[in-house]
Design a protein around this motif. Structure first.
Motif, PDB file in Angstrom:
ATOM      1  N   THR A  99      19.246  23.546  41.010  1.00  7.53           N
ATOM      2  CA  THR A  99      20.573  22.962  40.795  1.00  7.53           C
ATOM      3  C   THR A  99      21.652  23.612  41.653  1.00  7.53           C
ATOM      4  O   THR A  99      22.841  23.428  41.401  1.00  7.53           O
ATOM      5  CB  THR A  99      20.979  23.060  39.310  1.00  7.53           C
ATOM      6  N   SER A 121      15.403  18.504  40.950  1.00  7.63           N
ATOM      7  CA  SER A 121      16.442  18.970  41.863  1.00  7.63           C
ATOM      8  C   SER A 121      17.614  18.004  41.835  1.00  7.63           C
ATOM      9  O   SER A 121      17.430  16.792  41.715  1.00  7.63           O
ATOM     10  CB  SER A 121      15.898  19.076  43.290  1.00  7.63           C
ATOM     11  N   SER A 122      18.808  18.546  41.966  1.00  5.90           N
ATOM     12  CA  SER A 122      20.000  17.701  42.064  1.00  5.90           C
ATOM     13  C   SER A 122      20.568  17.725  43.481  1.00  5.90           C
ATOM     14  O   SER A 122      21.740  17.444  43.694  1.00  5.90           O
ATOM     15  CB  SER A 122      21.058  18.143  41.053  1.00  5.90           C
ATOM     16  N   ALA A 123      19.703  18.042  44.451  1.00  4.15           N
ATOM     17  CA  ALA A 123      20.147  18.099  45.845  1.00  4.15           C
ATOM     18  C   ALA A 123      20.675  16.752  46.330  1.00  4.15           C
ATOM     19  O   ALA A 123      21.595  16.686  47.147  1.00  4.15           O
ATOM     20  CB  ALA A 123      19.008  18.566  46.745  1.00  4.15           C
ATOM     21  N   ALA A 124      20.111  15.662  45.835  1.00  5.08           N
ATOM     22  CA  ALA A 124      20.485  14.331  46.316  1.00  5.08           C
ATOM     23  C   ALA A 124      21.956  14.016  46.096  1.00  5.08           C
ATOM     24  O   ALA A 124      22.557  13.259  46.869  1.00  5.08           O
ATOM     25  CB  ALA A 124      19.611  13.271  45.638  1.00  5.08           C
ATOM     26  N   ASP A 125      22.550  14.590  45.042  1.00  7.34           N
ATOM     27  CA  ASP A 125      23.975  14.320  44.805  1.00  7.34           C
ATOM     28  C   ASP A 125      24.846  15.524  45.139  1.00  7.34           C
ATOM     29  O   ASP A 125      25.965  15.660  44.641  1.00  7.34           O
ATOM     30  CB  ASP A 125      24.220  13.841  43.367  1.00  7.34           C
ATOM     31  N   PRO A 131      19.713  17.461  36.715  1.00 11.15           N
ATOM     32  CA  PRO A 131      18.711  16.392  36.682  1.00 11.15           C
ATOM     33  C   PRO A 131      18.353  15.997  35.251  1.00 11.15           C
ATOM     34  O   PRO A 131      18.111  16.861  34.402  1.00 11.15           O
ATOM     35  CB  PRO A 131      17.507  17.011  37.398  1.00 11.15           C
ATOM     36  N   THR A 135      13.227  12.959  34.057  1.00 10.02           N
ATOM     37  CA  THR A 135      12.798  12.810  35.450  1.00 10.02           C
ATOM     38  C   THR A 135      12.015  14.023  35.956  1.00 10.02           C
ATOM     39  O   THR A 135      11.475  13.984  37.059  1.00 10.02           O
ATOM     40  CB  THR A 135      14.003  12.591  36.374  1.00 10.02           C
TER      41      THR A 135
END
Length: 360
Positions: A99, A121-125, A131, A135
């Motif tokens: 995170t 992982s919250s890398a996408a946002d 997350p 998921t």
């Protein structure tokens, strides 16, 4: 002398009553004729300080009897290695949740010792959320699951504790420990650097369930073995005695306030006041999902980043210091740990409103 409101992410403010008590006892602790800094860690005087500190921490956090409390050195960063060295226990795979910056550092270090599965992982946002648990892609054979409840740099905080069943849950609580009650029994291991909510830099707290220690990786250094420290009451070597003493004073201060439930109410009020000021303005912004905003670290940006330098200069002149955001994200960051009084947050909010009125 005028003390400032220090919004540093760490080393951070200490409670004034703690500093005053330490000043009072600096030259002569309890009639011993010496400072705590001069005491043998194995002498009766310091042993009484150490025992009281552990007892008070156990009371504050309601730590079950089957957990060891260790007072160590090396910061949370040393724990990035000590956790896999001690908790793999014959397994090869571990789960980590990413995170933000501190999660990534823990993952990089663990990869030296184990097969790391990044379960979520919250890398996408841009690491602005947590997350969703449904998921997560967890391993069937993981030795443990590691997460960072609060990311100091990004200001993202888990509003819930992951449910991992029989898999030990490991948490880097460096920036949230003691900020509110937590059910220790849901964790296999909790670790935290002291320099945010516990005391001065140099001390690290580890709370570990007894059944998870005693089986280290081959080649683990003696100083990285939890059982060695547990068997020696955290005094296998000379511990950070003065940091331990100051931590004990912080624990006493918290107990005097009414414990962690009372501290949580104060912290929630402080955070709400600052976020309300940000959200109620078109001049300031916070990028984090409101459901995952940190109580402890509040990043924010100005609509016109060219004004950042002026904002920081004027704030510092008013005694509102160390507000510059981390170099990786920019903007501002106000860290409002336990020792930050509500008056400090109110002063910051008032300045922000005045600055916006003049510059917006």
């Amino acid at each position: 002398m005028t003390r400032v409101f220090n919004f540093s992410a760490g080393p951070a403010m200490l409670p004034e009553p703690v500093l005053e008590k330490a000043r009072e006892e600096m030259l002569d602790w309890n009639g011993t004729g010496m400072s705590v800094m001069e005491m043998s860690h194995r002498g009766k005087a310091f042993m009484s300080i150490a025992e009281a500190a552990e007892r008070d921490l156990r009371t504050l956090m309601e730590i079950p009897d089957n957990y060891k409390v260790l007072f160590l050195q090396g910061g949370a960063s040393a724990q990035f290695a000590m956790v896999p060295m001690n908790l793999l226990r014959g397994k090869k795979r571990v789960d980590y949740v990413n995170t933000g910056a501190w999660s990534k550092k823990a993952i990089e270090e663990a990869r030296k010792y184990a097969d790391v599965n990044v379960a979520a992982s919250s890398a996408a946002d841009g690491f602005n959320s947590v997350p969703a648990f449904e998921t997560w892609q967890r391993s069937e054979d993981a030795a443990y699951l590691h997460y960072t409840p609060n990311e100091t740099i990004g200001g993202v905080e888990f509003p819930w504790i992951p449910e991992t069943g029989d898999v030990p849950l490991v948490a880097d609580m460096s920036s949230t420990i003691l900020s509110r009650p937590v059910d220790v029994s849901r964790f296999g291991l909790i670790y935290a650097g002291a320099q945010k909510n516990i005391g001065p830099a140099g001390l690290t707290i580890v709370i570990v369930r007894e059944d998870l220690i005693g089986e280290t990786l081959a080649g683990t250094p003696t100083m990285f073995d939890y059982k060695v420290h547990a068997d020696n009451d955290s005094m296998y070597n000379t511990p950070p005695t003065y940091g331990w003493y100051l931590a004990g004073l912080v624990f006493q201060w918290l107990l005097g306030l009414g414990g962690l439930k009372a501290m949580a109410q104060i912290n929630e009020r402080k955070a709400r006041k600052l976020y309300d000021a940000i959200d109620g303005s078109d001049f300031y912004a916070n990028p984090v999902d409101p459901a995952c905003r940190s109580w402890m670290n509040v990043p924010f940006t100005l609509a016109n980043p060219d004004l950042d330098g002026e904002f920081l200069k004027e704030a510092a002149a008013l005694g509102l210091t160390t507000l510059k955001g981390h170099r990786s994200v920019g903007g501002m960051r106000a860290s409002i740990y336990n020792a930050m009084p509500e008056a400090g947050v109110s002063a910051l909010v008032d300045f922000m409103a005045d600055f916006e009125q003049r510059k917006g």
